[in-house]
Design a protein around this motif. Sequence first.
Motif, PDB file in Angstrom:
ATOM      1  N   PHE A 344      80.312  47.888  49.330  1.00  0.00           N
ATOM      2  CA  PHE A 344      80.050  48.391  48.113  1.00  0.00           C
ATOM      3  C   PHE A 344      80.874  49.192  47.179  1.00  0.00           C
ATOM      4  N   LEU A 345      80.909  48.903  45.982  1.00  0.00           N
ATOM      5  CA  LEU A 345      81.854  49.433  44.949  1.00  0.00           C
ATOM      6  C   LEU A 345      81.099  49.687  43.680  1.00  0.00           C
ATOM      7  N   GLY A 346      81.614  50.606  42.992  1.00  0.00           N
ATOM      8  CA  GLY A 346      81.318  50.864  41.601  1.00  0.00           C
ATOM      9  C   GLY A 346      81.489  49.965  40.587  1.00  0.00           C
ATOM     10  N   SER A 347      80.464  49.853  39.625  1.00  0.00           N
ATOM     11  CA  SER A 347      80.763  48.597  38.598  1.00  0.00           C
ATOM     12  C   SER A 347      79.808  48.858  37.545  1.00  0.00           C
ATOM     13  N   THR A 348      80.346  48.996  36.253  1.00  0.00           N
ATOM     14  CA  THR A 348      79.593  49.348  35.028  1.00  0.00           C
ATOM     15  C   THR A 348      78.670  47.989  34.723  1.00  0.00           C
ATOM     16  N   GLN A 349      79.055  46.738  35.260  1.00  0.00           N
ATOM     17  CA  GLN A 349      78.640  45.426  34.771  1.00  0.00           C
ATOM     18  C   GLN A 349      77.707  45.140  36.028  1.00  0.00           C
ATOM     19  N   GLY A 350      77.280  45.992  36.813  1.00  0.00           N
ATOM     20  CA  GLY A 350      76.611  45.496  37.872  1.00  0.00           C
ATOM     21  C   GLY A 350      76.863  44.348  38.973  1.00  0.00           C
ATOM     22  N   LEU A 351      75.807  43.909  39.617  1.00  0.00           N
ATOM     23  CA  LEU A 351      76.161  42.938  40.586  1.00  0.00           C
ATOM     24  C   LEU A 351      76.676  41.681  40.227  1.00  0.00           C
ATOM     25  N   ASP A 352      77.666  41.332  40.628  1.00  0.00           N
ATOM     26  CA  ASP A 352      78.456  39.817  40.215  1.00  0.00           C
ATOM     27  C   ASP A 352      78.175  38.754  41.366  1.00  0.00           C
ATOM     28  N   LEU A 353      77.249  37.989  41.245  1.00  0.00           N
ATOM     29  CA  LEU A 353      76.986  36.737  42.201  1.00  0.00           C
ATOM     30  C   LEU A 353      78.356  36.019  42.573  1.00  0.00           C
ATOM     31  N   ALA A 354      79.080  36.022  41.789  1.00  0.00           N
ATOM     32  CA  ALA A 354      80.595  35.004  42.021  1.00  0.00           C
ATOM     33  C   ALA A 354      81.216  35.805  42.922  1.00  0.00           C
ATOM     34  N   ALA A 355      81.182  36.739  43.164  1.00  0.00           N
ATOM     35  CA  ALA A 355      81.837  37.758  44.345  1.00  0.00           C
ATOM     36  C   ALA A 355      81.517  37.567  45.591  1.00  0.00           C
ATOM     37  N   LEU A 356      80.326  36.760  46.087  1.00  0.00           N
ATOM     38  CA  LEU A 356      79.729  36.511  47.167  1.00  0.00           C
ATOM     39  C   LEU A 356      80.199  35.106  47.645  1.00  0.00           C
ATOM     40  N   PRO A 357      80.593  34.967  49.076  1.00  0.00           N
ATOM     41  CA  PRO A 357      80.878  34.038  49.721  1.00  0.00           C
ATOM     42  C   PRO A 357      79.724  32.801  49.713  1.00  0.00           C
ATOM     43  N   PRO A 358      79.837  31.831  48.953  1.00  0.00           N
ATOM     44  CA  PRO A 358      78.731  30.764  48.862  1.00  0.00           C
ATOM     45  C   PRO A 358      78.295  30.417  50.302  1.00  0.00           C
ATOM     46  N   ALA A 359      79.235  30.080  51.183  1.00  0.00           N
ATOM     47  CA  ALA A 359      78.821  29.353  52.384  1.00  0.00           C
ATOM     48  C   ALA A 359      77.939  30.496  53.404  1.00  0.00           C
ATOM     49  N   HIS A 360      77.983  31.766  53.205  1.00  0.00           N
ATOM     50  CA  HIS A 360      77.217  32.757  53.957  1.00  0.00           C
ATOM     51  C   HIS A 360      76.454  33.495  53.186  1.00  0.00           C
ATOM     52  N   SER A 361      75.808  32.992  52.166  1.00  0.00           N
ATOM     53  CA  SER A 361      74.969  33.948  51.078  1.00  0.00           C
ATOM     54  C   SER A 361      73.835  33.109  50.584  1.00  0.00           C
ATOM     55  N   ALA A 362      72.678  33.608  49.884  1.00  0.00           N
ATOM     56  CA  ALA A 362      71.875  33.139  49.338  1.00  0.00           C
ATOM     57  C   ALA A 362      71.366  34.058  48.020  1.00  0.00           C
ATOM     58  N   VAL A 363      70.315  33.350  47.082  1.00  0.00           N
ATOM     59  CA  VAL A 363      69.931  34.298  45.967  1.00  0.00           C
ATOM     60  C   VAL A 363      68.530  33.825  45.797  1.00  0.00           C
ATOM     61  N   ILE A 364      67.671  35.078  45.682  1.00  0.00           N
ATOM     62  CA  ILE A 364      66.390  34.792  45.639  1.00  0.00           C
ATOM     63  C   ILE A 364      65.917  35.368  44.488  1.00  0.00           C
ATOM     64  N   LEU A 365      65.323  34.531  43.553  1.00  0.00           N
ATOM     65  CA  LEU A 365      64.791  35.157  42.090  1.00  0.00           C
ATOM     66  C   LEU A 365      63.164  35.340  42.164  1.00  0.00           C
ATOM     67  N   LEU A 366      62.900  36.364  41.971  1.00  0.00           N
ATOM     68  CA  LEU A 366      61.229  36.807  41.973  1.00  0.00           C
ATOM     69  C   LEU A 366      61.002  37.050  40.903  1.00  0.00           C
ATOM     70  N   SER A 367      59.804  37.460  40.526  1.00  0.00           N
ATOM     71  CA  SER A 367      59.122  37.638  39.205  1.00  0.00           C
ATOM     72  C   SER A 367      60.015  38.724  38.480  1.00  0.00           C
ATOM     73  N   GLY A 368      59.940  38.350  37.227  1.00  0.00           N
ATOM     74  CA  GLY A 368      60.974  39.403  36.330  1.00  0.00           C
ATOM     75  C   GLY A 368      62.361  39.167  36.358  1.00  0.00           C
ATOM     76  N   ALA A 369      63.150  38.479  37.151  1.00  0.00           N
ATOM     77  CA  ALA A 369      64.433  38.206  37.327  1.00  0.00           C
ATOM     78  C   ALA A 369      65.198  38.018  36.256  1.00  0.00           C
ATOM     79  N   ASP A 370      66.492  38.347  35.823  1.00  0.00           N
ATOM     80  CA  ASP A 370      66.959  38.309  34.413  1.00  0.00           C
ATOM     81  C   ASP A 370      67.434  37.039  34.533  1.00  0.00           C
ATOM     82  N   LEU A 371      67.155  36.335  33.275  1.00  0.00           N
ATOM     83  CA  LEU A 371      67.598  34.934  32.962  1.00  0.00           C
ATOM     84  C   LEU A 371      69.072  34.513  32.941  1.00  0.00           C
ATOM     85  N   SER A 372      69.819  35.847  32.688  1.00  0.00           N
ATOM     86  CA  SER A 372      71.211  35.601  32.853  1.00  0.00           C
ATOM     87  C   SER A 372      71.800  35.281  34.162  1.00  0.00           C
TER      88      SER A 372
END
Length: 434
Positions: A344-372
């Motif tokens: 974990f690191l500090g970032s004013t931009q928040g979590l960046d999905l591009a920083a995750l290794p795709p082969a070992h990661s997943a993304v779940i979008l629940l109710s109210g997730a940001d369209l961006s």
Amino acid sequence: MSVNDVMPPPAVALLAREGAARDRLREALVQADVALVLEEDPNVLDPAALLAVAPQAVVIALEPAVEDALERLDAVLSSPDFTLVFDEAELAARREGWETQRWARHLAAKLHGHRQVLPPGAEVEEELVPEPGLPDTPEQLHANAPLAFHVDEAVDAADLLAGDSLYEPPGPWQPSQVTERDVEQTTDRHEPDAISSPVLPSVPLDHGSWSLLDDEASFAPAARVDVGPPPLPAFDSDRLSLVEMDEAAGPRRGAKGAVVVLAGIGGPDALRRLLAALPARLDVPLLVRMPLDGARYGNLVKQMARVSPLPVELAEIGADVVEGQVYILSDDTAAALRDGGLYFLGSTQGLDLAALPPAHSAVILLSGADLSQVDPALTLAEAGAWVGGQVGEGCYDPAAATAVVAAGMFAGEPQELAQAISARWELPEQGEPS
């Protein structure tokens, strides 16, 4: 004919201690046109009394004084027969005027199952009637008009606007390419200067002949021995290995991937169901990003720890991301790779999905997730990540989740999303064959 003319108002129970927060929540429920079937302090509530009124939803004012009571009522509150709506008691007590009206509209939309969050009459066009005289100037029309009103209206209506599928955001800026012809032209323009510049040869100095002694011998030139260039080191090409290079750089400490859970309005209920359906052992961490008013993420940690088989904690900047943990991320926390593992690191931009290794990661979008976050999630999916979106009646704000489902990603209720994650990363219990 409105929806309320056909369907009876939903039965709602209010659990809050006596005080300003309870009064504000009661007022909001009255404005939401619901049937308030129970109003009680959680500390003295009998679980049987809550089940007896059979509410369709339970609104709870969260504060430290009721945490023990909520643990006692956990078996009843975990029932799928009604929806839980949590609100911070401190924030509820401070709401006044426009903030109270706006929160009441969102509460009404959730309890009645619709998306009408605009103020009454906002969707009705005014009838234009000609009047004598000059019309008011724009300055007169907007004199003393508060800007916050228009900003809040824009936020309320943002999700209702149609998207433009023809628009594509501009790609990253690329520096101009310098051609060989440009180099030749530049050389031609500066060639006279290059010719007139003197050339200074580099003269090697023999430092071994330097001396502070006043000796004639110190001024004699030292003899030079031409030993030739140093021999190149010998490499055993048969033993070269990428694994050895990685180990030399340092052992991996953090997890090699993560499951990112994105949520917003309506997200606490969905997140609660998702975590409750997970197994007790996972070979991957979960990073939960759900913006909260007042940044009360510590309370969210306590709330989710009651239902999650996995440990739940607040992400700490600088710490390694460990498998089998659920981390609640604050607004200024992100994750990145270090020595092959996440931290974990500090970032004013928040979590960046591009920083995750795709082969070992997943993304779940629940109710109210940001369209961006839809485009970054789909980009990660193209690189090999698993992506899923929440569907069903419990999804209050399905815009982002529906977008990834429409792109061919996995669709399901929170429990089904948890099952898909378990099938991919669940670890066997100790003593069982893997």
